[in-house]
Design a protein around this motif. Structure first.
Motif, mmCIF file in Angstrom:
data_model
loop_
_atom_site.group_PDB
_atom_site.id
_atom_site.type_symbol
_atom_site.label_atom_id
_atom_site.label_comp_id
_atom_site.label_asym_id
_atom_site.label_seq_id
_atom_site.Cartn_x
_atom_site.Cartn_y
_atom_site.Cartn_z
ATOM 1 N N TYR A 199 87.979 10.386 -30.536
ATOM 2 C CA TYR A 199 88.724 10.204 -29.283
ATOM 3 C C TYR A 199 87.991 10.987 -28.211
ATOM 4 O O TYR A 199 87.728 12.181 -28.359
ATOM 5 C CB TYR A 199 90.161 10.696 -29.409
ATOM 6 N N HIS A 200 87.656 10.318 -27.113
ATOM 7 C CA HIS A 200 86.834 10.912 -26.061
ATOM 8 C C HIS A 200 87.435 10.574 -24.703
ATOM 9 O O HIS A 200 87.367 9.439 -24.257
ATOM 10 C CB HIS A 200 85.399 10.353 -26.176
ATOM 11 N N ALA A 201 88.062 11.571 -24.061
ATOM 12 C CA ALA A 201 88.547 11.385 -22.691
ATOM 13 C C ALA A 201 87.354 11.558 -21.758
ATOM 14 O O ALA A 201 86.790 12.649 -21.660
ATOM 15 C CB ALA A 201 89.636 12.399 -22.375
ATOM 16 N N THR A 202 86.957 10.485 -21.112
ATOM 17 C CA THR A 202 85.746 10.529 -20.290
ATOM 18 C C THR A 202 86.015 10.936 -18.854
ATOM 19 O O THR A 202 85.171 11.558 -18.207
ATOM 20 C CB THR A 202 85.044 9.158 -20.289
ATOM 21 N N ASP A 203 87.185 10.583 -18.317
ATOM 22 C CA ASP A 203 87.476 10.864 -16.912
ATOM 23 C C ASP A 203 88.976 11.016 -16.725
ATOM 24 O O ASP A 203 89.735 10.078 -16.997
ATOM 25 C CB ASP A 203 86.940 9.737 -16.029
ATOM 26 N N VAL A 204 89.396 12.179 -16.259
ATOM 27 C CA VAL A 204 90.813 12.448 -15.992
ATOM 28 C C VAL A 204 90.917 12.970 -14.561
ATOM 29 O O VAL A 204 90.421 14.066 -14.262
ATOM 30 C CB VAL A 204 91.394 13.482 -16.983
ATOM 31 N N LEU B 113 87.218 1.332 -28.406
ATOM 32 C CA LEU B 113 88.338 0.785 -27.641
ATOM 33 C C LEU B 113 88.477 1.553 -26.330
ATOM 34 O O LEU B 113 88.794 2.742 -26.337
ATOM 35 C CB LEU B 113 89.629 0.911 -28.444
ATOM 36 N N PRO B 114 88.240 0.909 -25.187
ATOM 37 C CA PRO B 114 88.467 1.580 -23.900
ATOM 38 C C PRO B 114 89.965 1.759 -23.661
ATOM 39 O O PRO B 114 90.766 0.876 -23.956
ATOM 40 C CB PRO B 114 87.861 0.602 -22.878
ATOM 41 N N ILE B 115 90.344 2.903 -23.118
ATOM 42 C CA ILE B 115 91.737 3.211 -22.832
ATOM 43 C C ILE B 115 91.862 3.523 -21.346
ATOM 44 O O ILE B 115 91.085 4.309 -20.801
ATOM 45 C CB ILE B 115 92.214 4.428 -23.647
ATOM 46 N N ARG B 116 92.827 2.892 -20.705
ATOM 47 C CA ARG B 116 93.138 3.173 -19.302
ATOM 48 C C ARG B 116 94.557 3.712 -19.229
ATOM 49 O O ARG B 116 95.516 3.014 -19.556
ATOM 50 C CB ARG B 116 93.000 1.902 -18.457
ATOM 51 N N GLY B 117 94.712 4.961 -18.827
ATOM 52 C CA GLY B 117 96.019 5.586 -18.806
ATOM 53 C C GLY B 117 96.764 5.366 -17.507
ATOM 54 O O GLY B 117 96.181 4.927 -16.510
ATOM 55 N N ARG C 134 90.688 7.784 -18.054
ATOM 56 C CA ARG C 134 89.913 6.868 -18.886
ATOM 57 C C ARG C 134 89.470 7.575 -20.157
ATOM 58 O O ARG C 134 89.101 8.749 -20.129
ATOM 59 C CB ARG C 134 88.694 6.346 -18.126
ATOM 60 N N ALA C 135 89.527 6.848 -21.256
ATOM 61 C CA ALA C 135 89.150 7.426 -22.538
ATOM 62 C C ALA C 135 88.585 6.337 -23.433
ATOM 63 O O ALA C 135 88.708 5.138 -23.153
ATOM 64 C CB ALA C 135 90.350 8.098 -23.202
ATOM 65 N N LEU C 136 87.950 6.761 -24.517
ATOM 66 C CA LEU C 136 87.381 5.851 -25.502
ATOM 67 C C LEU C 136 87.832 6.293 -26.887
ATOM 68 O O LEU C 136 87.857 7.489 -27.187
ATOM 69 C CB LEU C 136 85.849 5.865 -25.443
#
Length: 237
Positions: free
Chosen positions: A37-42, A117-121, A126-128
């Motif tokens: 799990y990698h949060a790329t941009d918060v 799996l790209p994740i948009r919160g 943004r996370a992967l």
């Protein structure tokens, strides 16, 4: 680990270390090579890549950070703008830089195949979430789609919990219901059981229970009956 067990474990986690332990257990029981799990941009955090939970060997993590691979990793680069799952076979492999990166990653036991799996919160974070395996090519092609739905649900649930435990999401942020969560709640409105909803939507029973659980949490309700009533009252269905 069954999906219901994984969701319960994530819900009960009280620290980031607890979430990291869940990933390790999940990897062991699911038989995959690694989970990341990698949060790329918060937006609420100025630090890039603020959260990393992974099962990779420490040697690869150290190498990755020392070489600043965040900026050249083809999967991370593709995931910054993607909205659909990324099969690692579909990203850049042809350049010498990409070829070297994947060869080095495999030498550290990352895995022969993977999907991300790209994740948009709801707060624009943004996370992967990545799953890797050492399966043979033919097995990989059969296996990836059979597990994709459950991993997708768990990835979003893990992201939500990670943001809260890391203090990166304000409690008052309203988390919108996903299309699957609305569909499952609509099924309850129509008097369908979870098993019938699963058949209607071509989902597993566990996935339906998972979507209903996340919908209830987003609506801040103690029961599904309250969640359905609140969703109807707010014109969310």
């Amino acid at each position: 680990m069954e999906i219901d067990q994984a969701l319960t474990a994530i819900e009960r986690a009280t620290s980031m270390d607890g979430l990291a332990s869940i990933l390790v257990d999940w990897r062991s029981e699911s038989g995959v090579a690694h989970l990341v799990y990698h949060a790329t941009d918060v937006p609420s955090c100025e630090q890039p890549n603020p959260v990393l939970l992974l099962t990779y060997d420490d040697a690869w993590v150290k190498r990755y950070v020392e070489q600043s691979y965040f900026s050249i990793d083809p999967v991370v680069v593709a995931g910054r703008h993607a909205v659909l799952p990324i099969d690692w076979m579909s990203v850049e492999h042809a350049t010498p830089e990409a070829c070297h990166f994947f060869a080095e990653a495999e030498s550290f036991g990352v895995g022969r195949h993977g999907f991300t799996l790209p994740i948009r919160g709801p707060a624009a974070e943004r996370a992967l979430f990545t799953v890797t395996t050492n399966a043979a090519d033919d097995h990989w092609h059969r296996w990836r789609f059979s597990y994709l739905r459950d991993f997708h649900l768990l990835a979003h649930y893990l992201h939500d919990r990670a943001m809260r435990l890391a203090g990166l999401r304000l409690d008052y942020v309203m988390r919108p219901l996903s299309s699957r969560e609305r569909q499952c709640l609509n099924g309850l409105v129509r008097g369908r059981t979870a098993a019938q909803i699963a058949g209607d939507l071509d989902l597993s029973n566990s996935a339906v229970h998972g979507y209903l659980r996340t919908a209830r949490r987003k609506l801040d309700c103690a029961t599904l009956e309250q969640a359905v009533a609140k969703a109807v009252r707010l014109d969310l269905l």
